[in-house]
Design an enzyme around this catalytic site. Sequence first.
Site, PDB file in Angstrom:
ATOM      1  N   ASP A  62     -50.788 103.895-124.219  1.00 46.75           N
ATOM      2  CA  ASP A  62     -50.897 105.287-124.645  1.00 46.75           C
ATOM      3  C   ASP A  62     -51.509 106.132-123.517  1.00 46.75           C
ATOM      4  OD1 ASP A  62     -49.986 104.453-127.085  1.00 46.75           O
ATOM      5  OD2 ASP A  62     -51.991 104.310-127.973  1.00 46.75           O
TER       6      ASP A  62
HETATM    7  N1  URA Z   1     -52.365  99.626-128.822  1.00 45.67           N
HETATM    8  C1  URA Z   1     -52.578 100.941-128.885  1.00 45.67           C
HETATM    9  O1  URA Z   1     -52.878 101.485-129.945  1.00 45.67           O
HETATM   10  N2  URA Z   1     -52.457 101.670-127.771  1.00 45.67           N
HETATM   11  C2  URA Z   1     -52.149 101.133-126.570  1.00 45.67           C
HETATM   12  O2  URA Z   1     -52.079 101.859-125.575  1.00 45.67           O
HETATM   13  C3  URA Z   1     -51.932  99.752-126.501  1.00 45.67           C
HETATM   14  C4  URA Z   1     -52.036  99.014-127.643  1.00 45.67           C
END
Ligand code: URA
Length: 232
Positions: A103
């Site tokens: 993310d």
């Molecule tokens: N899980 C998440 O919620 N975000 C990420 O970036 C990776 C795994």
Amino acid sequence: MRLDKFLTEMGKCSRSEGGKLIRSGKVTVNGEIIKKPDCKINPLSDSVTLMGETLTYKKFTYIMLNKPDGYVSATDDEKEKTVLDLVNDEDRRKGLFPCGRLDKNTLGLVILTNDGDGAHRLLSPKHHVEKVYKFEVDAPISSEDVSRLENGVDIGGYLTKPCKIKLYDNLSSGEITLTEGKYHQIKRMMEAIDNKITYLERISFGSILLDESLKRGEWRYLTTAEEEIFKK
Ligand code: URA
């Protein structure tokens, strides 16, 4: 392989720039100046130089990046900064892409490569490649919730696969090991136990550990030993 394609694959230039460099006599093959962009070479056995620099053929490029906050895991984006903005132009031209997504506000280990098959193998849940993330949450996690998370929780119609949780002493931070990667998976898993992620950082991908000497935004090439994970 065509000579102009070779220069492009090596990240030296675009295909059309390669054609110009070749036609202007800047490229040699086995010591001889070659002016034809479509000249066929064997990248493994022929010796190619560009303006005096010998170009050693490597089929694929693998980069470890320590992702900072605020960058999206994409190759390009109209509005956002991408993880590709952090590498040099030469490597960027090689067609690198992030092997799996983090993310925008998740930090840590991202691998960039142009090895599509290798990346596909690594990301396939069939291969159970473990990814470890450090996390912090709003409220302490009970041992019942650890069991729920480890056995699988419902994240909106999908039951997560078994995972491992290691809680640190304060019970509101720790490490989670996943073998799959659904959209916002860890955030949604914590929401499923009425908690909220406040910090998330990936620290390993299979046997590849985030190099602690890399500051956020810095990167390096994978070592030959690290590259092996893509070849298995
Ligand atoms: N899980 C998440 O919620 N975000 C990420 O970036 C990776 C795994």
